[in-house]
Scaffold this motif. Structure first.
Motif, short mmCIF file in Angstrom:
data_model
loop_
_atom_site.label_atom_id
_atom_site.label_comp_id
_atom_site.label_asym_id
_atom_site.label_seq_id
_atom_site.Cartn_x
_atom_site.Cartn_y
_atom_site.Cartn_z
N ASP A 38 0.83 -1.19 0.00
CA ASP A 38 0.00 0.00 0.00
C ASP A 38 0.88 1.25 0.00
O ASP A 38 1.58 1.52 0.98
N PRO A 39 0.86 2.03 -1.10
CA PRO A 39 1.69 3.25 -1.14
C PRO A 39 1.36 4.20 0.00
O PRO A 39 2.24 4.89 0.51
N ALA A 40 0.09 4.20 0.42
CA ALA A 40 -0.29 5.10 1.52
C ALA A 40 0.43 4.69 2.80
O ALA A 40 0.90 5.52 3.57
N ALA A 41 0.50 3.36 3.02
CA ALA A 41 1.19 2.87 4.22
C ALA A 41 2.67 3.23 4.15
O ALA A 41 3.28 3.61 5.16
N ALA A 42 3.25 3.13 2.96
CA ALA A 42 4.65 3.50 2.80
C ALA A 42 4.86 4.97 3.13
O ALA A 42 5.81 5.35 3.81
N LYS A 43 3.94 5.77 2.64
CA LYS A 43 4.03 7.21 2.89
C LYS A 43 3.93 7.49 4.39
O LYS A 43 4.66 8.31 4.94
N ARG A 44 3.01 6.74 5.02
CA ARG A 44 2.82 6.91 6.46
C ARG A 44 4.11 6.57 7.22
O ARG A 44 4.56 7.29 8.10
N GLU A 46 7.07 6.66 6.11
CA GLU A 46 8.07 7.69 5.86
C GLU A 46 7.84 8.88 6.78
O GLU A 46 8.79 9.41 7.37
N ARG A 47 6.55 9.26 6.89
CA ARG A 47 6.25 10.41 7.76
C ARG A 47 6.61 10.11 9.21
O ARG A 47 7.18 10.95 9.91
N GLN A 48 6.35 8.87 9.65
CA GLN A 48 6.69 8.51 11.03
C GLN A 48 8.19 8.63 11.25
O GLN A 48 8.67 9.12 12.28
N THR A 49 8.95 8.18 10.25
CA THR A 49 10.40 8.27 10.36
C THR A 49 10.84 9.72 10.47
O THR A 49 11.69 10.06 11.30
N VAL A 50 10.25 10.56 9.65
CA VAL A 50 10.60 11.98 9.69
C VAL A 50 10.28 12.56 11.06
O VAL A 50 11.09 13.31 11.63
N VAL A 51 9.13 12.18 11.61
CA VAL A 51 8.76 12.70 12.93
C VAL A 51 9.79 12.28 13.97
O VAL A 51 10.22 13.08 14.81
N LEU A 52 10.25 11.03 13.88
CA LEU A 52 11.23 10.56 14.86
C LEU A 52 12.54 11.34 14.74
O LEU A 52 13.15 11.71 15.75
N PHE A 53 12.95 11.61 13.50
CA PHE A 53 14.15 12.44 13.33
C PHE A 53 13.92 13.83 13.90
O PHE A 53 14.81 14.42 14.52
N ALA A 54 12.70 14.33 13.69
CA ALA A 54 12.39 15.67 14.21
C ALA A 54 12.44 15.68 15.73
O ALA A 54 12.91 16.64 16.34
N GLY A 98 17.96 6.87 16.69
CA GLY A 98 17.96 5.40 16.68
C GLY A 98 16.63 4.84 16.24
O GLY A 98 16.54 3.98 15.35
N ALA A 99 15.56 5.35 16.86
CA ALA A 99 14.24 4.82 16.53
C ALA A 99 13.90 5.11 15.07
O ALA A 99 13.33 4.26 14.37
N ALA A 100 14.27 6.31 14.58
CA ALA A 100 13.98 6.65 13.18
C ALA A 100 14.70 5.70 12.23
O ALA A 100 14.11 5.16 11.29
N ALA A 101 15.98 5.46 12.49
CA ALA A 101 16.76 4.60 11.60
C ALA A 101 16.19 3.18 11.58
O ALA A 101 16.05 2.56 10.52
N HIS A 103 13.12 2.24 12.38
CA HIS A 103 11.79 2.23 11.77
C HIS A 103 11.91 2.28 10.24
O HIS A 103 11.21 1.56 9.52
N TRP A 104 12.82 3.10 9.76
CA TRP A 104 13.09 3.21 8.33
C TRP A 104 13.50 1.84 7.78
O TRP A 104 12.96 1.35 6.79
N ALA A 105 14.45 1.21 8.47
CA ALA A 105 14.94 -0.09 7.98
C ALA A 105 13.83 -1.13 7.99
O ALA A 105 13.70 -1.93 7.07
N LYS A 106 13.01 -1.10 9.03
CA LYS A 106 12.01 -2.15 9.16
C LYS A 106 10.87 -1.98 8.15
O LYS A 106 10.32 -2.97 7.66
N THR A 107 10.49 -0.73 7.89
CA THR A 107 9.29 -0.55 7.09
C THR A 107 9.58 -0.27 5.63
O THR A 107 8.78 -0.64 4.76
N LEU A 108 10.68 0.41 5.35
CA LEU A 108 10.87 0.89 3.99
C LEU A 108 11.99 0.19 3.22
O LEU A 108 11.97 0.15 2.00
N MET A 109 12.99 -0.32 3.94
CA MET A 109 14.05 -1.02 3.21
C MET A 109 13.61 -2.44 2.94
O MET A 109 12.75 -2.98 3.63
N SER A 110 14.23 -3.03 1.95
CA SER A 110 13.81 -4.36 1.51
C SER A 110 13.87 -5.36 2.65
O SER A 110 14.83 -5.39 3.42
#
Lengths: 344, 259, 565
Positions: A38-44, A46-54, A98-101, A103-110
Motif C-alpha cells: 500500500d503506497p499510503a502505508a509506505a508514505k505513512r 516515511e512520515r513517522q520516520t521523519v517525525v522521529l528524526f524531528a 535510533g528509533a527513526a533509523a 523504523h526506516w529499515a524495518k518498514t521501507l528497506m527491503s
C-alpha cells in the motif's frame, strides 16, 4: 495417547530402520508488508520516520537550551534539575535518531531475506602446501636448523633483553619493599588515645559504660610520619568501649590490658581488613559490615560468626597521671588480615 | 532607603516579602512557643500524672518502681531523654518480644510523653531532653557533621542514615523519619544495641552538626532519584531491570518482522 | 535534475576514485556492502556491550578533561554544602567539581557509570546467548576465548574505574583487595607492595589505577574488540535453524543499507537509554560516601554488581579454614572464595568449548545454532553455573536481604552456605528434565499436530479431538537437529589380545560423552511420522477407522466446551 508417547520417548540407537531424515523445505515464501502493498502505508511510514528524526532535533535543541538556561547551580535542587533536563534532551536526541533509523529499515528497506554461501574456514590443500613450502624455504635460508650456536644466541639475547625493563620497574614499583612494616603501628608506651578525627585526648572517666570511641594515636599527623600518616592511620585505628567489668572475660595474661572495663581493640578486621565497627552495646558483639565477621568484645574479641578466624588484636591500655587513656605498648601481633609470613 | 524604595516595585518583591513574613513568623514561633519538653521544670502534677501512666502501662515489665525485671532494664537514672526517645518513637510500650523493639506510631501524645519522662527523671538524674536550640539543624555545620557521622554512625546506619543490618536479625533503623530531638536523644542515651555517645565523645555542638548533616539529606540527591540510597546493589538491580529490560525490548522490536 | 544529481554524484565518485586509487577500497566495498547478517534479537546483545563501550569512551574522554588522579590532600570549597571545608584527595575533590561545577558533568559521570554496569550486564547476557545456543563450537572456539578475555578486561576496567574517585566505599573495596592479595601464599605481602607502591593505601594507587583505567585496559579492550569483530566477519554470523538455513549458508539482510540502519540505529538507542537512566537515576553518589579515610565504613558496603559474587563468596566462607603450617599462615578462608572458586569458575567457562568438543569428538564446523532444549546437558550445565553465580550474588547482598525482608543476617548466611552446593545440582537436574520435556513436546507436536480444541464424536460413541498437522516450515524447526549419541569406543584389547594404545583416553572420552548424551530424545523421522499417521491418529479424521486400536479418550477441561461450537 499415553502408550503412544512412551514408545517415542527414547529411540533405541541404531535400531536399524533409520529412514532418511526430513528434507529442508527451503525458505518460506516472502510475506509482503503493509508498506510493500500500500503506497499510503509506505508514505505513512516515511512520515513517522521523519517525525522521529524531528524528535531528535528537538531533543538536541532542548538540551542546548537546558545547558544555557539551567546551569548546575549551587543547590541540590538546581543540580538535579540541570541533570534531569540535560539527560532528557540527550535521551530524545539520541533515541530519536535510533528509533527513526530502525523504523526506516524495518518498514521501507527491503525485507527480502537473502542467502550468502559459506565456505570452510580451512584453506585448500594447494594453499597449505604453498604456505608450508614458503616456511620451509625461509627456515632453510636462515639456516636456523643447522646453526645450533646461533639458535642459542638468539634465544638468550631475546630472553635477557626484557630485564632492562623489568628490573628497574620491579625494583621500585613496590616502594622500599619492606614488608616488615606490617608488624608495627604508631602505638607505643605512653602514647595517648585520642578521638578520631578531632584528636582530643580521652579521659577514662569520660568513657561511660556503653560508650564506643573511635580512636587514633595522639600526634598522628606530626613528626617523622607526618608525610605518611594515612598509612599509619590505616594500621592504628582502634575501637574502644567500656562495659561493666563483670561482663568482661579476660585471659590470665591480659588482665592488666584493660582499664576498669575499658577495652581497646584494633578496628581492622583480621579477615580482609575492613574497619570493623558495628558495636552492639547489649551483646558486646562487634560486626564487620563488609563480610559480617562478628567478634565478642567481652571475651578477647574472639570470632563468634563469619569468615574471620583470629580475634582482633588488643591494644593494652592504662591511664597516665592526668587521667587520660594511654597505650602500654604497640599491638603484640600484626594487625589486619593474615599473610603468609605473619607469624615469622 | 532610596534603593529599597526602588526595589519595592520589583516584581519579585511580593514573593520576598511573603518569605520574610513567613520566616519571621516561624522564627518567633520557634523562639516563643512552649517546647513540649524543656520549657520549664516539670511540675509535681506532671510527675504524678506520669506515675499514674507508668503504673498502668509500664510497670508490668519495668516493675512498680521502675527498678527493672528480667528482660526489662531498670529505668532509674536513664533520664527524661531516654523515655522521650523510646515513647515518642513508639518503641515503648513494646508490642511484642523480639530481637529489638520496633518503631511504631506512638501510643501517647506529647503531653503524656512528657509526663512519663518527668516521672522517670524524678527517680534519678539522667540525660535531659535537649532544648530546641540544641537540635536546630540551621545552627549546625553539616560538613563537620558528615565527617563525624562517617566515623561514628555510618557503619551501622549507612552512609546517609538509611539504615543497615546488625547481627541476628537486629538492625540499625533508617534515620529519615526521626526528628532532630529523637536523633539527639538516641546519641545521648544509646537505645538497645546502639552505643552511648555522651557529651565527652560527641559534644552537644557535634551532635547538632550531625543533625544538620542528616537534615541536608532531605534535599535528596543531585543525580535524580536516589534509588533508596542502598548503594551498588540497588544500582545493579536497576541496570538489569531498566537498562537491559529496555534495550532487550528494543532489540526484540528491531529483530521482529514489520507487519 | 541532472545538474543537481551530478554535483553530489561527482563529489562522491571523485572521493571514491581518490580512495580506490590509493587503497583499492573497491574490493572491500564490493565484499562488505551487501554482506549478509542474520536477524534475531539475541544477536544484538553483543552490540549492547559494544555500544556501551563506545559510550564509555565518549563520556570517559569528557571526564578526563576535569578529573585529577592525585592523592594529594586539599580542602574542598564548592557548591556542595555537606562537603565544605572537608579535607580530601584531589581525586575526590575533582570528582565533586566535575559533578557540581561542570554543567553536564554529573550527567556524563552518571552515563559513564551506568554504561559500565550495562557493559558488563550485556557481556554476561551475550555470553549466555553464545553458550546456550552452542555458538562457541568449531570454528568459533578462539572467538569464545577472545570474548572471555574481554569479559575479564571488562571486570578490570570496572574495578579500576570504580576506585578512582577515592571515596570511602571504593577505598574499603581497595582495602579488601589488599587483604585478598595478602592472603596469597608466599608472595602475598610483596604483591600488596607491588600494587600499592608500599603500604596500603599509599599515594600511588589512584594514579596507577587511572593509567590502567584510561590507557592500558581500554587499549586492550579496543584491540580485542577489533579481533572479536574481525573473527565474526571472517566466520560469518551463525544463524538459528529454520527453513532454508543451513550449515553452508547465512540467511539475513544485507549490511548496507538494512544493517547499517538497524545496528547504527541501535547505537543511538543504547546511548539514549543510558542518557535517560543517567538523567533520572543517581548512581554512585560519592558525595554521600565521603572522601577516603582508613577509619570509616558504611553499612551496605558492596562492590558494583559484577564483583558482587566475590563479595558473596567472602561472606559465605566459614573462618575455620585458616591454617598455620610450619609457622606460615595459609588463609583458605580468603583464598578459596576470592581466588580458587572464581579461578575454577572462569577456567571452566573459558575451557567449555574444548570440553564439549572432547565429549562429542566432533571435528565439523557448526554454523547453525542449537535450540537450547536440543542440548540438555549443556543447557543444564550453564544454568547450574549461573545458579551458583546467582547465589553468590545474593550472598553478597545478604545484609540488604536481612533489612528488607526482616530476616537474620546469620540465618541467611547459613542458608546460602547450603544453597551454594544444593541449588546448582537441583537447577541442573530440573533444567535437564525441562529440556527433555520440551523435546518430547516437539516430538508430540510433529507427530500429532496442534490441538484444535474441536471434539468430534463418532457413531460408536468415541470422542476424539481433531489435531491440525504442522506445515513443513513449522515442522522443519523441530526435526532439523541431529541426534547426538554417546560415543562408542573400541574394546581395550584388539583381536590379537594386545592392549590397545590410547584406550584410557578413549574410555574417559566415552564417560564424558555418556554424561552429555546418555539421556536424550531423538527428533522425529519421516518413517515415525508416517507410522503415526497410519496408526489412525486423530489428525487424520477422515481416515479414522470406527474401531481403531486407539483407546477412547475424552479431552479434558476446556476442550469439552468446544464441542458445542
Amino acid at each position: 495417547m499415553s502408550n503412544e508417547q512412551s514408545s517415542t520417548d527414547l529411540t533405541v540407537s541404531g535400531a536399524g530402520t533409520s529412514p532418511a531424515a526430513f528434507q529442508d523445505p527451503g525458505m518460506p515464501p516472502h510475506q509482503e508488508r503493509m508498506a510493500d502493498k500500500d503506497p499510503a502505508a509506505a508514505k505513512r511510514a516515511e512520515r513517522q520516520t521523519v517525525v522521529l528524526f524531528a524528535v531528535s532535533v528537538l531533543g538536541t535543541i532542548g538540551m542546548l537550551v537546558a545547558y544555557f538556561l539551567f546551569p548546575s547551580g549551587d543547590t541540590v535542587e538546581s543540580m538535579r534539575t540541570s541533570n534531569l533536563l540535560l539527560g532528557l534532551g540527550l535521551f530524545l536526541s539520541m533515541f530519536g535518531i535510533g528509533a527513526a533509523a530502525v523504523h526506516w529499515a524495518k518498514t521501507l528497506m527491503s525485507d527480502h531475506e537473502q542467502a550468502e554461501a559459506r565456505h570452510p574456514q580451512k584453506s585448500d590443500p594447494e594453499t597449505r602446501e604453498a604456505a608450508l613450502a614458503a616456511l620451509e624455504a625461509g627456515a632453510k635460508d636462515s639456516g636456523i636448523g643447522r646453526r645450533g650456536l646461533l639458535k642459542g644466541a638468539v634465544v638468550s639475547a631475546v630472553a635477557l633483553a626484557p630485564l632492562t625493563f623489568a628490573v628497574p620497574l620491579v625494583g621500585q614499583v613496590g616502594g622500599d619493599w619492606n614488608v616488615s612494616n606490617f608488624r608495627h603501628t604508631l602505638w607505643e608506651r605512653g602514647r595517648r588515645l585520642v578521638r578520631d578525627p578531632s584528636g582530643d585526648p580521652i579521659r577514662a572517666a569520660d568513657v561511660t559504660i556503653g560508650s564506643a570511641y573511635h580512636v587514633i594515636p595522639d600526634g598522628l599527623r606530626e613528626g617523622e610520619h607526618a608525610s605518611h600518616w594515612i598509612e599509619e592511620k590505616a594500621k592504628a585505628v582502634v575501637l574502644m568501649v567500656r562495659m561493666d567489668p563483670r561482663d568482661l572475660t579476660e585471659a590470665e595474661d591480659r588482665r592488666d590490658w584493660s582499664y576498669e572495663g575499658i577495652v581497646a581493640y584494633s578496628k581492622i578486621c583480621t579477615h580482609v581488613g575492613c574497619p570493623v565497627a558495628l558495636y552492639e552495646r547489649q551483646t558486646h558483639h562487634l560486626l564487620c559490615p563488609c563480610h559480617q565477621s562478628t567478634f565478642d568484645m567481652a571475651d578477647g574479641a574472639k570470632v563468634v560468626f563469619g569468615p574471620a578466624k583470629r580475634p582482633l588484636p588488643q591494644l593494652p591500655i592504662t591511664v597516665d597521671d592526668e587521667g587520660y587513656l594511654v597505650a602500654q605498648s604497640d599491638f603484640t601481633e600484626p594487625i589486619g588480615p593474615s599473610y603468609w609470613e605473619r607469624l615469622k | 532607603m532610596k534603593a529599597i524604595a526602588a526595589r519595592r516595585h520589583h516584581r519579585l518583591a511580593p514573593v520576598a516579602l511573603l518569605l520574610l513574613a513567613l520566616l519571621v513568623t516561624g522564627g518567633l514561633y520557634a523562639a516563643l512557643a512552649p517546647s513540649a519538653a524543656s520549657a520549664s521544670a516539670p511540675s509535681e502534677d506532671d510527675i504524678a500524672a506520669g506515675r499514674a501512666l507508668f503504673q498502668a502501662n509500664c510497670a508490668t515489665c519495668h516493675g512498680p518502681s521502675a527498678e527493672g525485671r528480667e528482660g526489662a532494664p531498670s529505668l532509674i537514672g536513664v533520664g527524661a531523654a531516654a523515655v522521650d526517645f523510646q515513647v515518642s518513637t513508639g518503641r515503648m510500650p513494646m508490642q511484642m518480644d523480639g530481637v529489638q523493639a520496633q518503631a511504631k506510631p506512638p501510643q501517647f501524645d506529647a503531653e503524656e510523653t512528657s509526663q512519663l519522662a518527668a516521672y522517670v527523671a524524678s527517680l534519678g538524674a539522667g540525660p535531659a531532653i535537649p532544648s530546641a536550640e540544641q537540635v536546630d539543624p540551621a545552627l549546625g555545620d553539616a560538613a563537620n557533621g558528615g565527617a563525624l557521622f562517617r566515623t561514628n554512625c555510618a557503619m551501622c546506619h549507612g552512609a546517609i542514615g538509611k539504615g543497615g543490618a546488625l547481627s541476628e536479625g537486629k538492625y540499625a533503623p533508617n534515620l529519615g523519619p526521626s526528628t532532630p530531638t529523637q536523633i539527639y536523644e538516641a546519641m545521648q542515651t544509646g537505645p538497645q544495641s546502639m552505643p552511648v555517645f555522651n557529651d565527652a565523645n560527641l559534644t552537644p555542638e557535634e551532635k547538632r552538626d550531625i543533625i544538620a548533616f542528616l537534615g541536608e539529606q532531605d534535599a535528596g540527591s543531585p543525580g535524580g532519584t536516589d534509588l533508596g540510597a542502598i548503594g551498588p546493589v540497588g544500582e545493579g538491580i536497576w541496570v538489569w531491570v531498566v537498562g537491559m529490560g529496555l534495550l532487550v525490548a528494543c532489540a526484540v522490536w528491531i529483530g521482529a518482522k514489520s507487519s | 535534475m541532472s545538474t543537481r544529481a551530478t554535483t553530489g554524484q561527482r563529489a562522491a565518485s571523485g572521493t571514491a576514485d581518490y580512495l580506490d586509487q590509493r587503497t583499492g577500497i573497491g574490493t572491500a566495498v564490493k565484499g562488505f556492502a551487501r554482506k549478509i547478517f542474520p536477524d534475531h534479537w539475541s544477536f544484538l546483545l553483543g552490540e549492547i556491550a559494544l555500544y556501551s563501550f563506545i559510550v564509555l569512551i565518549l563520556t570517559g574522554v569528557f571526564l578526563t578533561m576535569f578529573f585529577v588522579p592525585s592523592m594529594t590532600l586539599v580542602v574542598y570549597e564548592g557548591p556542595f554544602a555537606a562537603m565544605n571545608g572537608v579535607e580530601m584527595s584531589e581525586a575526590f575533590a575533582s570528582t565533586l567539581d566535575l559533578s557540581f561545577e561542570v554543567t553536564g558533568g554529573l550527567l556524563m559521570r552518571q552515563i559513564h557509570h551506568w554504561a559500565a554496569l550495562l557493559f558488563m550486564a550485556a557481556i554476561v547476557t551475550h555470553m549466555m546467548r553464545v553458550f546456550f545456543t552452542g555458538a562457541f563450537r568449531k570454528p568459533r572456539e578462539i572467538n569464545w576465548v577472545v570474548g572471555f578475555v574481554l569479559m575479564i578486561l571488562g571486570l578490570a576496567a570496572g574495578f579500576t574505574g570504580y576506585s578512582l574517585p577515592d571515596d570511602v566505599l571504593s577505598g574499603n573495596g581497595l582495602r579488601i583487595t589488599d587483604g585478598v592479595v595478602k592472603s596469597i601464599p608466599v608472595v602475598g605481602s610483596y604483591m600488596s607492595y607491588f600494587i600499592f607502591g608500599g603500604e596500603f593505601p599509599g599515594e600511588h594507587i589512584i594514579p596507577r589505577l587511572f593509567t590502567m583505567h584510561i590507557l592500558l585496559i581500554p587499549g586492550l579492550i579496543l584491540a580485542l574488540i577489533g579481533l572479536h569483530l574481525f573473527l565474526v566477519v571472517l566466520h560469518k554470523h551463525t544463524h538459528f535453524p529454520g527453513p532454508g538455513r543451513t550449515q553452508r549458508n547465512v540467511v539475513g539482510f544485507p549490511l548496507f543499507p538494512v544493517y547499517v540502519a538497524k545496528a547504527g540505529g541501535f547505537f543511538f538507542i543504547v546511548f539514549g537509554v543510558l542518557a535517560l537512566m543517567a538523567g533520572t537515576m543517581t548512581i554512585n553518589p560519592v558525595w554521600n560516601y565521603g572522601p577516603y579515610d582508613p577509619s570509616p565504613v558504611a553499612a551496605g558496603a558492596q562492590p558494583d554488581w559484577y564483583m558482587l559474587f566475590l563479595e558473596g563468596g567472602l561472606r559465605l566462607m566459614p573462618g575455620a579454614t585458616e591454617f598455620v603450617i610450619a609457622g606460615y599462615t595459609l588463609s583458605l578462608n580468603v583464598l578459596i572464595p576470592a581466588v580458587v572458586i572464581p579461578g575454577l569458575l572462569f577456567t571452566a567457562l573459558a575451557a567449555y568449548p574444548f570440553i564439549e568438543a572432547f565429549a562429542t569428538g566432533d571435528k565439523r564446523e557448526h554454523h547453525l545454532l542449537d535450540r537450547p532444549r536440543n542440548a540438555p546437558v549443556r543447557t543444564a550445565t550453564g544454568v547450574a553455573i549461573l545458579t551458583a553465580f546467582f547465589i553468590l550474588l545474593l550472598a553478597g547482598a545478604n545484609d540488604l536481604i536481612a533489612t528488607h525482608f526482616a530476616m537474620s543476617l546469620n540465618d541467611i548466611t547459613y542458608i546460602f552456605r547450603v544453597l551454594f552446593f544444593v541449588a546448582p545440582v537441583v537447577a541442573f537436574w530440573a533444567t535437564k528434565r525441562l529440556c527433555l520435556g520440551l523435546q518430547r513436546k516437539d516430538r508430540e507436536l510433529v507427530l500429532h499436530g496442534h490441538e484444535t480444541g474441536r471434539i468430534v464424536r463418532f457413531a460408536n460413541g468415541e470422542y476424539i479431538e481433531v489435531h491440525k498437522p504442522l506445515d513443513e516450515y513449522e515442522r522443519w524447526i523441530r526435526v532439523q537437529h541431529e541426534a547426538r549419541r554417546p560415543l562408542e569406543i573400541l574394546p581395550a584389547h584388539d583381536e590379537r589380545g594386545v592392549r590397545r594404545k590410547g584406550y584410557h583416553r578413549d574410555a574417559l572420552r566415552a564417560r564424558v560423552s555418556r554424561f552429555f548424551y546418555e539421556d536424550r530424545v531423538e527428533p522425529v523421522t519421516p518413517a515415525e511420522l508416517a507410522a503415526a499417521h497410519s496408526h489412525g491418529e486423530h489428525d487424520a479424521l477422515e481416515g479414522h477407522p470406527s474401531s481403531g486400536g486407539v483407546p477412547a479418550e475424552i479431552a479434558s477441561g476446556p476442550s469439552v466446551d468446544a464441542r458445542d461450537r
